[in-house]
Design a protein around this motif. Structure first.
Motif, PDB file in Angstrom:
ATOM      1  N   ASN A  25      -5.058  16.600  13.976  1.00  0.00           N
ATOM      2  CA  ASN A  25      -4.438  17.601  13.113  1.00  0.00           C
ATOM      3  C   ASN A  25      -3.530  17.283  12.203  1.00  0.00           C
ATOM      4  OD1 ASN A  25      -6.303  19.843  14.350  1.00  0.00           O
ATOM      5  ND2 ASN A  25      -4.777  19.861  16.223  1.00  0.00           N
ATOM      6  N   ALA A  26      -3.576  15.993  12.024  1.00  0.00           N
ATOM      7  CA  ALA A  26      -2.683  15.262  10.739  1.00  0.00           C
ATOM      8  C   ALA A  26      -2.825  16.314   9.489  1.00  0.00           C
ATOM      9  CB  ALA A  26      -2.847  14.127  10.413  1.00  0.00           C
ATOM     10  N   SER A  27      -1.625  16.708   8.907  1.00  0.00           N
ATOM     11  CA  SER A  27      -1.488  17.559   7.913  1.00  0.00           C
ATOM     12  C   SER A  27      -1.223  16.835   6.588  1.00  0.00           C
ATOM     13  CB  SER A  27      -0.318  18.481   8.057  1.00  0.00           C
ATOM     14  OG  SER A  27       1.005  17.954   8.346  1.00  0.00           O
ATOM     15  N   ALA A  28      -0.688  15.474   6.782  1.00  0.00           N
ATOM     16  CA  ALA A  28      -0.297  14.648   5.740  1.00  0.00           C
ATOM     17  C   ALA A  28      -0.209  13.177   5.927  1.00  0.00           C
ATOM     18  CB  ALA A  28       1.105  15.377   5.077  1.00  0.00           C
ATOM     19  N   VAL A  29      -0.765  12.410   5.173  1.00  0.00           N
ATOM     20  CA  VAL A  29      -0.410  10.869   5.217  1.00  0.00           C
ATOM     21  C   VAL A  29       0.233  10.315   3.847  1.00  0.00           C
ATOM     22  CG1 VAL A  29      -1.320   8.728   5.343  1.00  0.00           C
ATOM     23  CG2 VAL A  29      -2.563  10.529   6.652  1.00  0.00           C
ATOM     24  N   ARG A  30       1.398   9.978   3.860  1.00  0.00           N
ATOM     25  CA  ARG A  30       1.965   9.798   2.644  1.00  0.00           C
ATOM     26  C   ARG A  30       2.146   8.165   2.506  1.00  0.00           C
ATOM     27  NH1 ARG A  30       4.373  14.873   3.927  1.00  0.00           N
ATOM     28  NH2 ARG A  30       4.560  16.058   1.854  1.00  0.00           N
ATOM     29  N   PHE A  31       1.897   7.877   1.292  1.00  0.00           N
ATOM     30  CA  PHE A  31       2.173   6.240   0.857  1.00  0.00           C
ATOM     31  C   PHE A  31       3.500   6.635  -0.011  1.00  0.00           C
ATOM     32  CE2 PHE A  31      -2.037   6.532   2.244  1.00  0.00           C
ATOM     33  CZ  PHE A  31      -2.408   5.087   2.668  1.00  0.00           C
ATOM     34  N   GLY A  32       4.684   6.062   0.641  1.00  0.00           N
ATOM     35  CA  GLY A  32       5.772   6.351  -0.168  1.00  0.00           C
ATOM     36  C   GLY A  32       5.974   7.812  -0.298  1.00  0.00           C
ATOM     37  N   ALA A  33       6.222   8.186  -1.391  1.00  0.00           N
ATOM     38  CA  ALA A  33       6.076   9.771  -1.566  1.00  0.00           C
ATOM     39  C   ALA A  33       5.018  10.401  -2.206  1.00  0.00           C
ATOM     40  CB  ALA A  33       7.177   9.830  -2.809  1.00  0.00           C
ATOM     41  N   ASN A  34       3.872   9.302  -2.179  1.00  0.00           N
ATOM     42  CA  ASN A  34       2.313  10.197  -2.676  1.00  0.00           C
ATOM     43  C   ASN A  34       1.491  10.236  -1.467  1.00  0.00           C
ATOM     44  OD1 ASN A  34       3.371   9.608  -5.419  1.00  0.00           O
ATOM     45  ND2 ASN A  34       2.526   7.435  -5.432  1.00  0.00           N
ATOM     46  N   LEU A  35       0.892  11.732  -1.526  1.00  0.00           N
ATOM     47  CA  LEU A  35       0.100  11.841  -0.517  1.00  0.00           C
ATOM     48  C   LEU A  35      -1.449  11.335  -0.866  1.00  0.00           C
ATOM     49  CD1 LEU A  35       0.380  15.715  -0.302  1.00  0.00           C
ATOM     50  CD2 LEU A  35       0.915  14.189   1.663  1.00  0.00           C
ATOM     51  N   GLY A  36      -1.863  10.711   0.485  1.00  0.00           N
ATOM     52  CA  GLY A  36      -3.215  10.053   0.559  1.00  0.00           C
ATOM     53  C   GLY A  36      -4.196  11.324   0.880  1.00  0.00           C
ATOM     54  N   THR A  37      -5.459  11.047   0.756  1.00  0.00           N
ATOM     55  CA  THR A  37      -6.479  12.128   0.962  1.00  0.00           C
ATOM     56  C   THR A  37      -7.155  11.730   2.437  1.00  0.00           C
ATOM     57  OG1 THR A  37      -6.997  12.348  -1.414  1.00  0.00           O
ATOM     58  CG2 THR A  37      -8.496  12.969   0.118  1.00  0.00           C
ATOM     59  N   ILE A  38      -6.952  12.676   3.373  1.00  0.00           N
ATOM     60  CA  ILE A  38      -7.480  12.418   4.724  1.00  0.00           C
ATOM     61  C   ILE A  38      -8.990  12.793   4.356  1.00  0.00           C
ATOM     62  CG2 ILE A  38      -7.586  13.338   6.898  1.00  0.00           C
ATOM     63  CD1 ILE A  38      -4.633  13.751   6.779  1.00  0.00           C
ATOM     64  N   THR A  39      -9.741  11.896   5.050  1.00  0.00           N
ATOM     65  CA  THR A  39     -11.268  11.923   4.988  1.00  0.00           C
ATOM     66  C   THR A  39     -11.877  12.161   6.383  1.00  0.00           C
ATOM     67  OG1 THR A  39     -11.727   9.508   4.873  1.00  0.00           O
ATOM     68  CG2 THR A  39     -11.262  10.838   2.797  1.00  0.00           C
ATOM     69  N   ALA A  40     -10.965  11.686   7.354  1.00  0.00           N
ATOM     70  CA  ALA A  40     -11.384  11.861   8.684  1.00  0.00           C
ATOM     71  C   ALA A  40     -10.377  11.905   9.678  1.00  0.00           C
ATOM     72  CB  ALA A  40     -12.733  10.796   9.300  1.00  0.00           C
TER      73      ALA A  40
END
Length: 245
Positions: A25-40
């Motif tokens: 149930n991850a709600s966010a993955v951030r690369f520095g200040a930028n959000l990645g797009t969760i695909t699975a």
């Protein structure tokens, strides 16, 4: 919590896998200040597409249980090409060219048109590559982990032919002006008579004017060399000995 791969293009779009525990149930993955797009997403793994970015950034995962410690992710800048040398060669390929630029390290491919060359040396400032076979003028594309670049072109030069030489005989002292006709003669770099270099001038793609060097009596091969290769007119010129009394 490993991340793989831990590097990718500064343009983003790299598929990254993060493994660990309690990742559901991850709600966010951030690369520095930028959000990645969760695909699975599972309790032990997150698949995410990296956003655009630069430099080294920390990657964090946020779930209902909190936010993880950061993992290092390295953004790679796209390659830039400045020059290609030489810019032309034989249609058969096999010759070596050097590409200079920046961010060229880790190159995965160099293509000449649709055909892949063979990389023989590579660092951040240059790539040495063996040219594949090809025809015509083609774009040269370099692909690295940071992206790809083109904008340079390479010219495949047709192999020369030599049909006639006029006159086809002269004195052993040399100095005879001759006209060599054939095809693909524009890039002529040398003309030899029996292996001895002659002075020459390119008149057109089908004609070269040359002055014979001195030579021993008898028939010799005339060889014309261009960027596209060499053409030989066997026994093309006959040296005639002068009279002796």
């Amino acid at each position: 919590m490993p991340i793989s791969p831990n590097q990718g293009s500064s343009a983003g779009g790299t598929a990254v896998v993060i493994t660990g525990t309690n990742l559901a149930n991850a709600s966010a993955v951030r690369f520095g200040a930028n959000l990645g797009t969760i695909t699975a997403n599972t309790p032990t793994q997150i698949n995410v597409t990296s956003p655009a970015g630069h430099g080294v950034v920390g990657v964090t995962v946020t779930t209902p249980g909190g936010t993880s410690n950061p993992l290092s992710y390295f953004y790679l800048e796209p390659p830039a090409k400045f020059a290609l040398s030489p810019t032309s060669g034989v249609e058969a390929g096999g010759n070596s060219v050097t590409i200079t630029g920046s961010n060229l390290n880790g190159a995965t491919s160099v293509t000449f048109g649709a055909n892949a060359g063979t990389i023989t040396a590579n660092n951040s400032g240059s790539i040495v590559v063996t040219v594949p076979a090809g025809t015509g003028s083609v774009p040269v594309t370099v692909v690295t982990p940071g992206g790809s670049t083109n904008g340079l072109s390479y010219e495949y030069v047709v192999a020369p032919t030599v049909a006639t030489i006029d006159p086809d005989s002269g004195p052993t002292a040399g100095g005879t002006g001759v006209t060599i006709t054939g095809t693909g003669l524009t890039t002529t770099s040398s003309v030899t008579f029996g292996g001895t270099p002659a002075s020459f001038v390119v008149i057109s793609p089908t004609e070269v004017s040359a002055t014979t060097p001195a030579g021993a009596a008898g028939a010799v091969d005339v060889v014309v060399t261009t960027t596209g290769g060499s053409a030989t007119l066997e026994d093309g010129f006959t040296y005639v000995a002068g009279p002796g009394i």
